[in-house]
Design a protein around this motif. Structure first.
Motif, PDB file in Angstrom:
ATOM      1  N   SER A  15       0.821  -1.214   0.000  1.00 56.66           N
ATOM      2  CA  SER A  15       0.000   0.000   0.000  1.00 56.66           C
ATOM      3  C   SER A  15       0.855   1.264   0.000  1.00 56.66           C
ATOM      4  CB  SER A  15      -0.924  -0.001   1.220  1.00 56.66           C
ATOM      5  OG  SER A  15      -0.135  -0.111   2.389  1.00 56.66           O
ATOM      6  N   SER A  61      -6.504  -3.007 -15.520  1.00 61.01           N
ATOM      7  CA  SER A  61      -5.673  -2.685 -14.351  1.00 61.01           C
ATOM      8  C   SER A  61      -4.550  -3.683 -14.075  1.00 61.01           C
ATOM      9  CB  SER A  61      -6.530  -2.563 -13.084  1.00 61.01           C
ATOM     10  OG  SER A  61      -7.483  -1.555 -13.266  1.00 61.01           O
ATOM     11  N   LYS A  81      -0.282  -7.075  -5.468  1.00 63.08           N
ATOM     12  CA  LYS A  81      -1.477  -6.257  -5.594  1.00 63.08           C
ATOM     13  C   LYS A  81      -1.224  -4.932  -4.894  1.00 63.08           C
ATOM     14  CE  LYS A  81      -6.403  -6.665  -5.741  1.00 63.08           C
ATOM     15  NZ  LYS A  81      -7.576  -7.489  -5.497  1.00 63.08           N
ATOM     16  N   ALA A  83      -2.343  -1.241  -3.539  1.00 59.91           N
ATOM     17  CA  ALA A  83      -3.534  -0.523  -3.074  1.00 59.91           C
ATOM     18  C   ALA A  83      -3.723   0.766  -3.862  1.00 59.91           C
ATOM     19  CB  ALA A  83      -3.430  -0.230  -1.592  1.00 59.91           C
ATOM     20  N   ASN A  84      -2.584   1.447  -4.158  1.00 61.54           N
ATOM     21  CA  ASN A  84      -2.674   2.715  -4.885  1.00 61.54           C
ATOM     22  C   ASN A  84      -2.724   2.467  -6.391  1.00 61.54           C
ATOM     23  OD1 ASN A  84      -2.351   4.185  -2.463  1.00 61.54           O
ATOM     24  ND2 ASN A  84      -0.144   3.796  -2.574  1.00 61.54           N
ATOM     25  N   PRO A  85      -3.442   3.349  -7.097  1.00 60.08           N
ATOM     26  CA  PRO A  85      -3.430   3.228  -8.560  1.00 60.08           C
ATOM     27  C   PRO A  85      -2.061   3.657  -9.111  1.00 60.08           C
ATOM     28  CG  PRO A  85      -4.656   5.176  -7.884  1.00 60.08           C
ATOM     29  CD  PRO A  85      -4.275   4.466  -6.620  1.00 60.08           C
ATOM     30  N   HIS A  97      -3.409  -1.924 -10.862  1.00 61.35           N
ATOM     31  CA  HIS A  97      -3.516  -2.313  -9.457  1.00 61.35           C
ATOM     32  C   HIS A  97      -2.844  -3.653  -9.193  1.00 61.35           C
ATOM     33  CE1 HIS A  97      -5.865   0.738  -7.441  1.00 61.35           C
ATOM     34  NE2 HIS A  97      -6.596   0.867  -8.534  1.00 61.35           N
ATOM     35  N   ILE A 133      -8.882  -9.044  -9.874  1.00 60.31           N
ATOM     36  CA  ILE A 133      -8.905  -7.702  -9.292  1.00 60.31           C
ATOM     37  C   ILE A 133      -9.779  -7.673  -8.037  1.00 60.31           C
ATOM     38  CG2 ILE A 133      -9.594  -5.300  -9.722  1.00 60.31           C
ATOM     39  CD1 ILE A 133      -7.061  -6.109 -11.209  1.00 60.31           C
TER      40      ILE A 133
END
Lengths: 154, 488
Positions: A15, A61, A81, A83-85, A97, A133
């Motif tokens: 994240s 994504s 994965k 958290a932020n784009p 993502h 996703i």
């Protein structure tokens, strides 16, 4: 065979990362931590070089940063994965993502390459990418991907 | 309406991911639209799902989603749309529609299929044919040239003081006999190499049926006895004969023969007719001018020599230039024969004191300039020589060192417009300098080595001769360096 390349230990969540560069660095460090590569720096450079040739940003994504490099000890698939784009110059111009990071050692390794091609083909399936996703845990991700790959390789 | 058939190839630079994504995208989109689609992937695994010639033939359109160069020849004549691999992943449906509606036919002159431009390669072309001939000739030039060179070194017989007293083989000894035979072996190679060259030039123009006429015609053009001339036509005549034979056969091929005799046309009719015509052409058209040219040159040289006996530089330059012009052809031979004849005649008449050394000294000084010039150029201007040319240049060095001018023929045949002036200029400089500085060539070997292997009287021992020859070599090399095209 599928389990040997997608280890549940190779799935992680982050994240902190906000840029593509940081994402690649994160993946490289993760690969080093999991003893997939000898040098995080060399793997990072390899990934970066591949991105410069043409972006690995994909649709839905997802990005698939990858490279074939002598620093890679064993072929592996890592799932991160974010958290932020993350802006990844993807095909549908949507932020990323999820990364499927591939590490491929130098030399002949037909089996792994075949598997990677199977993964690549799988990502075209939009129901599959959507469920990835939406998956919230490593276990969920692992199961989704296993099922898809087993179905695809039939 | 039957199902549209689409074939495709995908390949990306890494060959790991996009190749397969693009293939999957295209297949899905094609199937969704109800088309018959097959996509070949060229990835790092290798080629998978390979398209067969029949499938390509049956396809309405070919889609290439590729980022690397792939073999395009199998798609010649098909409608082909070439895009980047990513485009097939991004929007496969639109890509397929675009291909069906807009793809241009690949392989037509000047058509552009995406990033790969393909102009139809000009069939033929003077140099393409010449190059084809040279590539077949070079191994023979090198093998026979070096054998000749080895034997040649042995042919200089020395007296007790180490001076060269005679050129020839002492066949009473084993080595002398062997070397004498090797010398003949090398000569056979030189005899064959020019017809071989011509045969393959003609083959490049008109295929196998032209080989017979070109080889036989060139052989005759180089057989002085058959022509009733003093010397054969050399490689310049070979080029002429090869092109005459090639285009004659090409023309003969266009005649619409009755079906019944068609099977024998290429193996019997064309070779027979073309060989007959070319041989007659060589015997009766080329032969006489060659003999007359020799006579004319010889007469001219005699007049020159008599009128300018006091100006050895002029005679030396002209003789040198002739040696470098056709490298063993009629003009070269005229100079050689003249040089030897003048020397022996004057020795017989006036004794060694009154002998005229000028023409012989000039020919011998010039004889190694062309092959050594090529060699020096290949050292000084490395970028202008391809790897094959470098090998040829090295063997030219070996031949040049023992006075075998023919070592330069492959280069002269390949690029006569640039090479011949360079050879002529360097050879003229060497001939002019040696004669002008007062060197006297008694016998031995016509190369810088001649000063050691041979007997040459010169104002400054060793130096005058080497200086004269090497200055010529340098002139040739520098001119080649400036004019020769860079290797692509």
């Amino acid at each position: 065979m599928v389990t040997s390349i997608l280890d549940i230990q190779h799935i992680t969540f982050d994240s902190s990362v906000t840029t593509k560069d940081e994402a690649l660095q994160f993946i490289a460090d993760f690969a080093k931590e999991k003893e997939i590569v000898k040098s995080a720096k060399a793997y990072y450079k390899g990934l970066k070089k591949r991105e410069q040739e043409v972006t690995t940003g994909f649709k839905s994504s997802i990005a698939i940063p990858h490279c074939k490099h002598k620093t890679v000890k064993k072929p592996a698939l890592m799932l991160v994965k974010f958290a932020n784009p993350i802006e990844w110059e993807s095909m549908d111009h949507q932020p990323v993502h999820m990364t499927f990071a591939l590490a491929i050692p130098e030399g002949e390794n037909q089996e792994h390459l075949t598997l990677l091609s199977t993964i690549s083909r799988a990502l075209i399936d939009e129901t599959f990418t959507k469920s990835i996703i939406e998956a919230a845990t490593a276990e969920e991700l692992h199961a989704t991907i296993q099922n898809k790959l087993l179905a695809q390789s039939d | 309406m039957s199902k549209k058939k689409i074939v495709g190839v995908t390949a990306c630079s890494a060959g790991i991911a996009h190749t397969y994504m693009a293939a999957e995208s295209l297949e899905k989109a094609g199937v969704a639209k109800g088309y018959d689609i097959k996509v070949e992937t060229q990835g790092s695994i290798g080629v998978e799902n390979k398209l067969t010639a029949q499938e390509i033939e049956a396809a309405d359109v070919v889609i290439l989603a590729v980022e690397i160069n792939i073999d395009m020849t199998r798609f010649a004549g098909k409608r082909v749309l070439r895009v980047r691999a990513a485009e097939a992943i991004k929007n496969p449906e639109a890509l397929i529609e675009k291909a069906l509606n807009e793809a241009p036919i690949y392989g037509e002159k000047g058509t552009k299929a995406g990033v790969a431009k393909m102009g139809k390669t000009e069939e033929g072309g003077f140099f393409q044919h010449i190059m084809a001939g040279i590539s077949y000739m070079i191994p023979m030039v090198i093998a026979s040239g070096l054998i000749l060179a080895i034997a040649n070194v042995y042919a200089f017989q020395k007296d007790d003081a180490g001076r060269i007293v005679n050129w020839g083989f002492d066949t009473s000894t084993f080595m002398g006999d062997l070397m004498s035979n090797l010398f003949s072996v090398g000569q056979v190679g030189f005899l064959l190499m020019i017809p071989l060259f011509a045969g393959f030039v003609a083959n490049s123009i008109a295929g196998k049926p032209a080989i017979a006429a070109a080889m036989i015609g060139t052989y005759i053009a180089n057989d002085a006895e058959m022509l009733g001339a003093e010397a054969g036509g050399g490689f310049l005549a070979a080029i002429l004969v090869a092109f005459a034979a090639g285009y004659l056969v090409k023309g003969l091929k266009k005649i619409p023969y009755p079906k019944i005799i068609q099977p024998i046309v290429p193996i019997m009719l064309l070779p027979l007719v073309s060989t007959l015509l070319i041989s007659i052409f060589v015997l009766y058209v080329i032969g006489n001018p060659m003999a007359s040219m020799m006579d004319f040159l010889y007469e001219g040289l005699t007049t020159l020599n008599e009128n300018y006996a006091a100006a050895p530089v002029i005679v030396g330059i002209i003789i040198g230039a002739m040696v470098g012009f056709d490298l063993g052809g009629p003009i070269n031979k005229t100079a050689l024969v003249f040089g030897t004849a003048v020397f022996t005649d004057t020795v017989a008449k006036y004794g060694i004191e009154g002998a005229n050394f000028v023409p012989q000294t000039a020919t011998q000084a010039a004889i190694s300039v062309a092959p050594l010039g090529i060699w020096l150029a290949s050292i000084l201007f490395k970028k202008k020589f391809s790897p094959t040319e470098k090998v040829s240049a090295h063997s030219a060095f070996g031949m040049g060192m023992v006075g075998v001018t023919e070592g330069a023929i492959p280069f002269a045949a390949q690029d006569p417009i640039r090479m011949i002036p360079a050879f002529v200029a360097g050879s003229a400089v060497a001939g002019g300098l040696a004669a002008g500085l007062g060197a006297k060539f008694y016998g031995g070997i016509g190369s810088p080595l001649g000063t050691f292997v041979g007997y040459i009287e010169q104002p400054i021992p060793f130096v005058t001769w080497i200086f004269s020859v090497m200055t010529g070599v340098l002139v040739t090399a520098v001119i080649i360096g400036f004019t020769k095209k860079k290797v692509e």
